[in-house]
Design a protein around this motif. Structure first.
Motif, mmCIF file in Angstrom:
data_model
loop_
_atom_site.group_PDB
_atom_site.id
_atom_site.type_symbol
_atom_site.label_atom_id
_atom_site.label_comp_id
_atom_site.label_asym_id
_atom_site.label_seq_id
_atom_site.Cartn_x
_atom_site.Cartn_y
_atom_site.Cartn_z
ATOM 1 N N ALA A 1 0.804 -1.236 0.117
ATOM 2 C CA ALA A 1 0.088 0.009 -0.102
ATOM 3 C C ALA A 1 0.704 1.137 -0.080
ATOM 4 C CB ALA A 1 -0.826 0.040 1.169
ATOM 5 N N LEU A 2 0.723 2.122 -1.067
ATOM 6 C CA LEU A 2 1.418 3.136 -1.076
ATOM 7 C C LEU A 2 0.844 4.225 -1.647
ATOM 8 C CD1 LEU A 2 4.068 4.795 -1.224
ATOM 9 C CD2 LEU A 2 4.307 3.975 -3.410
ATOM 10 N N VAL A 3 0.029 4.363 -2.892
ATOM 11 C CA VAL A 3 -0.585 5.355 -3.527
ATOM 12 C C VAL A 3 -1.973 5.987 -2.742
ATOM 13 C CG1 VAL A 3 0.283 5.141 -5.846
ATOM 14 C CG2 VAL A 3 -1.929 4.013 -4.935
ATOM 15 N N ASP A 4 -2.439 5.218 -1.717
ATOM 16 C CA ASP A 4 -3.440 5.876 -1.122
ATOM 17 C C ASP A 4 -2.960 6.908 0.132
ATOM 18 O OD1 ASP A 4 -2.668 2.961 -0.393
ATOM 19 O OD2 ASP A 4 -3.563 3.507 1.837
ATOM 20 N N LEU A 5 -1.667 6.696 0.335
ATOM 21 C CA LEU A 5 -1.028 7.698 1.208
ATOM 22 C C LEU A 5 -0.653 9.158 0.548
ATOM 23 C CD1 LEU A 5 0.613 5.139 3.487
ATOM 24 C CD2 LEU A 5 -1.577 6.359 3.934
ATOM 25 N N LEU A 6 -0.550 8.891 -0.707
ATOM 26 C CA LEU A 6 -0.120 10.142 -1.669
ATOM 27 C C LEU A 6 -1.286 11.045 -1.961
ATOM 28 C CD1 LEU A 6 2.393 8.110 -3.908
ATOM 29 C CD2 LEU A 6 2.834 9.274 -1.886
ATOM 30 N N THR A 7 -0.749 12.244 -2.764
ATOM 31 C CA THR A 7 -1.662 13.065 -3.187
ATOM 32 C C THR A 7 -1.790 12.929 -4.712
ATOM 33 O OG1 THR A 7 0.101 15.023 -3.522
ATOM 34 C CG2 THR A 7 -0.916 14.785 -1.528
ATOM 35 N N ALA A 8 -3.098 13.616 -5.346
ATOM 36 C CA ALA A 8 -2.908 13.455 -6.651
ATOM 37 C C ALA A 8 -1.654 13.984 -7.545
ATOM 38 C CB ALA A 8 -4.167 14.215 -7.221
ATOM 39 N N THR A 9 -1.310 15.138 -6.798
ATOM 40 C CA THR A 9 -0.089 15.669 -7.503
ATOM 41 C C THR A 9 1.201 14.770 -7.246
ATOM 42 O OG1 THR A 9 -0.833 18.116 -7.009
ATOM 43 C CG2 THR A 9 1.706 17.729 -7.308
ATOM 44 N N GLU A 10 1.225 14.275 -6.227
ATOM 45 C CA GLU A 10 2.395 13.174 -5.928
ATOM 46 C C GLU A 10 2.404 12.042 -6.715
ATOM 47 O OE1 GLU A 10 3.373 14.448 -1.345
ATOM 48 O OE2 GLU A 10 1.958 12.610 -1.800
ATOM 49 N N VAL A 11 1.279 11.456 -7.080
ATOM 50 C CA VAL A 11 0.718 10.333 -7.900
ATOM 51 C C VAL A 11 1.285 10.807 -9.518
ATOM 52 C CG1 VAL A 11 -0.787 8.785 -9.002
ATOM 53 C CG2 VAL A 11 -0.454 9.197 -6.360
ATOM 54 N N ASP A 12 0.847 11.990 -9.804
ATOM 55 C CA ASP A 12 1.114 12.592 -11.187
ATOM 56 C C ASP A 12 2.643 12.672 -11.558
ATOM 57 O OD1 ASP A 12 -0.057 13.582 -13.771
ATOM 58 O OD2 ASP A 12 1.327 15.038 -12.891
ATOM 59 N N GLY A 13 3.299 12.784 -10.336
ATOM 60 C CA GLY A 13 4.826 13.137 -10.255
ATOM 61 C C GLY A 13 5.562 11.772 -10.629
ATOM 62 N N LEU A 14 4.793 10.805 -9.860
ATOM 63 C CA LEU A 14 5.362 9.388 -9.937
ATOM 64 C C LEU A 14 5.289 8.941 -11.569
ATOM 65 C CD1 LEU A 14 6.652 6.728 -8.523
ATOM 66 C CD2 LEU A 14 4.300 6.222 -8.135
ATOM 67 N N ALA A 15 4.082 9.251 -11.812
ATOM 68 C CA ALA A 15 3.745 8.692 -13.374
ATOM 69 C C ALA A 15 4.678 9.421 -14.301
ATOM 70 C CB ALA A 15 2.226 8.904 -13.612
ATOM 71 N N ALA A 16 4.562 10.666 -14.173
ATOM 72 C CA ALA A 16 5.588 11.442 -15.155
ATOM 73 C C ALA A 16 7.382 10.799 -15.142
ATOM 74 C CB ALA A 16 5.553 12.704 -14.867
ATOM 75 N N THR A 17 7.577 10.609 -13.977
ATOM 76 C CA THR A 17 8.914 9.958 -13.777
ATOM 77 C C THR A 17 9.135 8.911 -14.334
ATOM 78 O OG1 THR A 17 9.259 11.387 -11.652
ATOM 79 C CG2 THR A 17 10.636 9.539 -11.958
ATOM 80 N N CYS A 18 8.175 7.749 -14.147
ATOM 81 C CA CYS A 18 8.117 6.493 -14.593
ATOM 82 C C CYS A 18 8.167 6.583 -16.224
ATOM 83 C CB CYS A 18 7.319 5.464 -14.099
ATOM 84 S SG CYS A 18 7.226 5.096 -12.375
ATOM 85 N N ALA A 19 7.187 7.558 -16.951
ATOM 86 C CA ALA A 19 7.149 7.451 -18.418
ATOM 87 C C ALA A 19 8.473 8.346 -18.786
ATOM 88 C CB ALA A 19 5.758 8.579 -18.379
ATOM 89 N N ALA A 20 8.892 9.154 -18.190
ATOM 90 C CA ALA A 20 10.027 9.844 -18.662
ATOM 91 C C ALA A 20 11.217 8.900 -18.852
ATOM 92 C CB ALA A 20 10.228 11.058 -17.823
ATOM 93 N N ALA A 21 11.382 8.100 -17.702
ATOM 94 C CA ALA A 21 12.500 7.081 -17.787
ATOM 95 C C ALA A 21 12.238 5.930 -18.650
ATOM 96 C CB ALA A 21 12.687 6.802 -15.957
ATOM 97 N N ARG A 22 10.986 5.776 -18.903
ATOM 98 C CA ARG A 22 10.415 4.521 -19.664
ATOM 99 C C ARG A 22 10.626 3.170 -18.828
ATOM 100 N NH1 ARG A 22 8.503 4.398 -23.910
ATOM 101 N NH2 ARG A 22 9.573 2.511 -24.953
ATOM 102 N N VAL A 23 10.325 3.181 -17.614
ATOM 103 C CA VAL A 23 10.453 2.189 -16.625
ATOM 104 C C VAL A 23 9.019 1.798 -16.310
ATOM 105 C CG1 VAL A 23 12.816 2.766 -15.955
ATOM 106 C CG2 VAL A 23 10.701 3.634 -14.758
ATOM 107 N N PRO A 24 8.676 0.399 -15.944
ATOM 108 C CA PRO A 24 7.515 0.057 -15.518
ATOM 109 C C PRO A 24 7.306 0.308 -13.906
ATOM 110 C CG PRO A 24 8.916 -1.910 -15.690
ATOM 111 C CD PRO A 24 9.717 -0.983 -16.247
ATOM 112 N N ALA A 25 6.181 0.188 -13.590
ATOM 113 C CA ALA A 25 5.954 0.372 -12.180
ATOM 114 C C ALA A 25 4.924 -0.578 -11.567
ATOM 115 C CB ALA A 25 5.172 1.982 -11.820
#
Length: 154
Positions: A1-25
Motif C-alpha cells: 500500500a503506497l498510493v493511497d497515502l499520496l496526493t494526486a500531485t504526488e501520484v502524477d509526479g510518480l507517473a511522469a517520472t516513470c514515463a520519462a524514464a520509460r520504466v515500469p511501475a
C-alpha cells in the motif's frame, strides 16, 4: 500500500517520472474502499463513510487520495502515455484469521471515530457486538496496478 497515502500531485509526479524514464511501475495492495464484513451491522455504512473520509483527510497540507488512489493512479499513468493493467487482490479473511480481523476492525473503528468523534459510543458498541460473534469474516478489496511504458520497457 503506497498510493493511497499520496496526493494526486504526488501520484502524477510518480507517473511522469516513470514515463520519462520509460520504466515500469508495480504498485500493489492499493485500497479501493470496498469491504464486506460478516456479520453485518446497521452502523457499517456510517463507519465506512467516516473511515473513507479519514483516509482522504489532509495531513500537513497534503490531501491524501485514500480509496480514490487506484482510479487517480490509473488516470495519471495513462495521461503520461503508460499502458496500465489492473488486478483485483482482495484480502479474504475468515475464522482462521480472527485475530487479524479483530485488529483490522478495531483500527478501522478508531480511524472512523478520529474522523467523526460523535460515532464513538455507537461504533465501539457495534465493534464489541461484532467481535463477540462467530463466525467473523471480512473481504477487504485492493487492486494491484502494473504500468508499462507504451511499447513495453526498454
Amino acid at each position: 500500500a503506497l498510493v493511497d497515502l499520496l496526493t494526486a500531485t504526488e501520484v502524477d509526479g510518480l507517473a511522469a517520472t516513470c514515463a520519462a524514464a520509460r520504466v515500469p511501475a508495480l504498485l500493489t495492495l492499493t485500497v479501493t474502499g470496498r469491504v464486506e464484513i460478516e456479520p453485518s451491522d446497521p452502523l457499517d455504512a456510517e463507519v465506512s463513510a467516516a473511515f473513507d473520509a479519514h483516509q482522504r483527510r489532509t495531513v500537513a497540507g497534503r490531501p491524501l487520495l485514500g480509496p480514490d488512489a487506484a482510479t487517480a493512479t490509473v488516470d495519471a499513468f495513462r495521461r503520461h502515455g503508460m499502458i496500465v493493467h489492473l488486478a483485483e487482490t482482495p484480502w479474504r479473511l475468515d475464522a482462521d484469521d480472527r485475530t487479524l480481523i479483530t485488529r483490522w476492525l478495531t483500527e478501522r473503528v478508531a480511524a472512523a471515530v478520529e474522523q467523526r468523534s460523535e460515532l464513538r459510543g455507537r461504533a465501539v458498541a457495534a465493534l464489541h457486538r461484532r467481535v463477540n460473534r462467530a463466525p467473523l469474516r471480512a473481504v477487504i478489496y485492493h487492486v494491484d496496478l502494473l504500468a508499462l511504458p507504451n511499447g513495453g520497457p526498454t
